[in-house]
Design a protein around this motif. Sequence first.
Motif, PDB file in Angstrom:
ATOM      1  N   TYR A  18       0.862  -1.237   0.068  1.00  0.00           N
ATOM      2  CA  TYR A  18       0.007   0.232  -0.064  1.00  0.00           C
ATOM      3  C   TYR A  18       0.856   1.197   0.001  1.00  0.00           C
ATOM      4  O   TYR A  18       0.430   2.280  -0.344  1.00  0.00           O
ATOM      5  CB  TYR A  18      -0.972  -0.001   1.310  1.00  0.00           C
ATOM      6  CG  TYR A  18      -2.083  -1.198   1.085  1.00  0.00           C
ATOM      7  CD1 TYR A  18      -2.979  -1.090   0.354  1.00  0.00           C
ATOM      8  CD2 TYR A  18      -1.931  -2.272   1.973  1.00  0.00           C
ATOM      9  CE1 TYR A  18      -3.955  -2.112   0.105  1.00  0.00           C
ATOM     10  CE2 TYR A  18      -2.957  -3.170   1.765  1.00  0.00           C
ATOM     11  CZ  TYR A  18      -3.666  -3.317   0.856  1.00  0.00           C
ATOM     12  OH  TYR A  18      -4.756  -4.211   0.857  1.00  0.00           O
ATOM     13  N   MET A  19       2.276   1.427   0.122  1.00  0.00           N
ATOM     14  CA  MET A  19       2.903   2.104   0.256  1.00  0.00           C
ATOM     15  C   MET A  19       3.545   2.802  -1.272  1.00  0.00           C
ATOM     16  O   MET A  19       3.967   3.433  -1.242  1.00  0.00           O
ATOM     17  CB  MET A  19       4.092   2.009   1.164  1.00  0.00           C
ATOM     18  CG  MET A  19       3.586   1.776   2.554  1.00  0.00           C
ATOM     19  SD  MET A  19       5.163   1.641   3.670  1.00  0.00           S
ATOM     20  CE  MET A  19       4.402   1.114   5.108  1.00  0.00           C
ATOM     21  N   SER A  20       2.947   1.784  -2.038  1.00  0.00           N
ATOM     22  CA  SER A  20       3.405   2.037  -3.659  1.00  0.00           C
ATOM     23  C   SER A  20       2.243   2.533  -4.379  1.00  0.00           C
ATOM     24  O   SER A  20       1.203   3.078  -3.861  1.00  0.00           O
ATOM     25  CB  SER A  20       3.767   0.726  -4.189  1.00  0.00           C
ATOM     26  OG  SER A  20       2.633   0.009  -4.435  1.00  0.00           O
ATOM     27  N   ASP A  21       2.508   3.057  -5.867  1.00  0.00           N
ATOM     28  CA  ASP A  21       1.227   3.315  -6.605  1.00  0.00           C
ATOM     29  C   ASP A  21       0.856   2.414  -7.356  1.00  0.00           C
ATOM     30  O   ASP A  21       0.310   2.779  -8.276  1.00  0.00           O
ATOM     31  CB  ASP A  21       2.052   4.662  -7.477  1.00  0.00           C
ATOM     32  CG  ASP A  21       2.345   5.897  -6.559  1.00  0.00           C
ATOM     33  OD1 ASP A  21       1.435   6.199  -5.635  1.00  0.00           O
ATOM     34  OD2 ASP A  21       3.089   6.569  -6.990  1.00  0.00           O
ATOM     35  N   ASP A  22       1.302   1.309  -7.193  1.00  0.00           N
ATOM     36  CA  ASP A  22       0.633   0.055  -8.130  1.00  0.00           C
ATOM     37  C   ASP A  22      -0.769  -0.468  -7.694  1.00  0.00           C
ATOM     38  O   ASP A  22      -0.921  -0.505  -6.476  1.00  0.00           O
ATOM     39  CB  ASP A  22       1.471  -1.164  -7.607  1.00  0.00           C
ATOM     40  CG  ASP A  22       1.534  -2.100  -8.486  1.00  0.00           C
ATOM     41  OD1 ASP A  22       0.232  -2.370  -9.518  1.00  0.00           O
ATOM     42  OD2 ASP A  22       2.099  -3.281  -8.592  1.00  0.00           O
ATOM     43  N   PRO A  23      -1.488  -0.149  -8.640  1.00  0.00           N
ATOM     44  CA  PRO A  23      -2.899  -0.484  -8.719  1.00  0.00           C
ATOM     45  C   PRO A  23      -3.196  -2.069  -7.908  1.00  0.00           C
ATOM     46  O   PRO A  23      -4.334  -2.025  -7.463  1.00  0.00           O
ATOM     47  CB  PRO A  23      -3.573  -0.176 -10.054  1.00  0.00           C
ATOM     48  CG  PRO A  23      -2.567   0.715 -10.563  1.00  0.00           C
ATOM     49  CD  PRO A  23      -1.392   0.167 -10.102  1.00  0.00           C
ATOM     50  N   LEU A  24      -2.477  -2.821  -8.407  1.00  0.00           N
ATOM     51  CA  LEU A  24      -2.437  -4.041  -7.817  1.00  0.00           C
ATOM     52  C   LEU A  24      -2.767  -4.015  -6.375  1.00  0.00           C
ATOM     53  O   LEU A  24      -3.340  -4.850  -5.684  1.00  0.00           O
ATOM     54  CB  LEU A  24      -1.347  -5.089  -8.347  1.00  0.00           C
ATOM     55  CG  LEU A  24      -1.406  -5.621  -9.747  1.00  0.00           C
ATOM     56  CD1 LEU A  24      -0.300  -6.303  -9.992  1.00  0.00           C
ATOM     57  CD2 LEU A  24      -2.639  -6.404  -9.914  1.00  0.00           C
ATOM     58  N   ALA A  25      -2.058  -3.022  -5.522  1.00  0.00           N
ATOM     59  CA  ALA A  25      -2.224  -2.903  -4.280  1.00  0.00           C
ATOM     60  C   ALA A  25      -3.722  -2.765  -3.686  1.00  0.00           C
ATOM     61  O   ALA A  25      -4.227  -3.324  -2.737  1.00  0.00           O
ATOM     62  CB  ALA A  25      -1.195  -1.908  -3.612  1.00  0.00           C
ATOM     63  N   HIS A  74      -8.303   5.847 -18.539  1.00  0.00           N
ATOM     64  CA  HIS A  74      -7.175   6.193 -17.484  1.00  0.00           C
ATOM     65  C   HIS A  74      -6.156   5.252 -17.431  1.00  0.00           C
ATOM     66  O   HIS A  74      -4.951   5.392 -16.813  1.00  0.00           O
ATOM     67  CB  HIS A  74      -7.783   6.617 -16.191  1.00  0.00           C
ATOM     68  CG  HIS A  74      -8.482   7.854 -16.524  1.00  0.00           C
ATOM     69  ND1 HIS A  74      -9.647   8.026 -16.776  1.00  0.00           N
ATOM     70  CD2 HIS A  74      -8.094   9.279 -16.248  1.00  0.00           C
ATOM     71  CE1 HIS A  74     -10.320   9.487 -16.616  1.00  0.00           C
ATOM     72  NE2 HIS A  74      -9.011   9.998 -16.503  1.00  0.00           N
ATOM     73  N   GLN A  75      -6.338   3.858 -17.519  1.00  0.00           N
ATOM     74  CA  GLN A  75      -5.583   2.716 -17.388  1.00  0.00           C
ATOM     75  C   GLN A  75      -3.961   3.255 -17.812  1.00  0.00           C
ATOM     76  O   GLN A  75      -3.073   2.859 -17.150  1.00  0.00           O
ATOM     77  CB  GLN A  75      -6.011   1.507 -17.935  1.00  0.00           C
ATOM     78  CG  GLN A  75      -5.149   0.221 -17.357  1.00  0.00           C
ATOM     79  CD  GLN A  75      -4.313  -0.297 -18.787  1.00  0.00           C
ATOM     80  OE1 GLN A  75      -4.366   0.183 -19.959  1.00  0.00           O
ATOM     81  NE2 GLN A  75      -3.421  -1.102 -18.475  1.00  0.00           N
ATOM     82  N   GLN A  76      -3.757   4.008 -18.956  1.00  0.00           N
ATOM     83  CA  GLN A  76      -2.419   4.046 -19.501  1.00  0.00           C
ATOM     84  C   GLN A  76      -1.697   5.485 -19.116  1.00  0.00           C
ATOM     85  O   GLN A  76      -0.684   5.573 -19.044  1.00  0.00           O
ATOM     86  CB  GLN A  76      -2.455   4.226 -21.117  1.00  0.00           C
ATOM     87  CG  GLN A  76      -3.035   3.057 -21.972  1.00  0.00           C
ATOM     88  CD  GLN A  76      -2.145   2.066 -21.753  1.00  0.00           C
ATOM     89  OE1 GLN A  76      -0.846   2.002 -21.623  1.00  0.00           O
ATOM     90  NE2 GLN A  76      -2.477   0.618 -21.524  1.00  0.00           N
TER      91      GLN A  76
END
Length: 166
Positions: free
Chosen positions: A43-50, A69-71
């Motif tokens: 959760y400290m990243s910007d990765d949407p997988l979080a 917006h995905q790109q």
Amino acid sequence: MSKIIDKIKKYPSTFAALLLIVSFGVVIGHGLFTFVYAKGFSYMSDDPLACKNCHVMNQVYENWMKGGHQQVATCNDCHVPHDFIGKWMMKAESGLHHGYAVTFKENPVSFTATPKSKKIVQDNCIRCHGDYAAFSVDATQKAGSSISEPLSCISCHRQAGHAHNF
């Protein structure tokens, strides 16, 4: 058993200190286990997988993957402030609320945007699209409308980002 009770009676402050240390260890241990089990560092990243770590976000993630917006934007680009302190305060606040809801409320939890999160999303829409949208965001509701909220970007663009619960 009576020997233990006798020792507790003989050294009550030692027993109280030991009980406090064990209780503190249990709380810290449960906290660490929960943080690791819930993939807390992600959760400290910007990765949407979080965001997809939580199963209630699967539909939102799938909608984002199919959307425009995905790109160009991640969850954080739209849902958290872009200043350092605001970003981490919002992540902490949302994380606590989501954790509480998933743990203590009836599941599946249906998350909805709060007035605060709606304002953040609106501000981030303007931050990215301000060059050509700044003059259209002051629009007002149609006369006689029962809705008391002012128009926002998602009033017309409900499918932007994702269409779940907004």
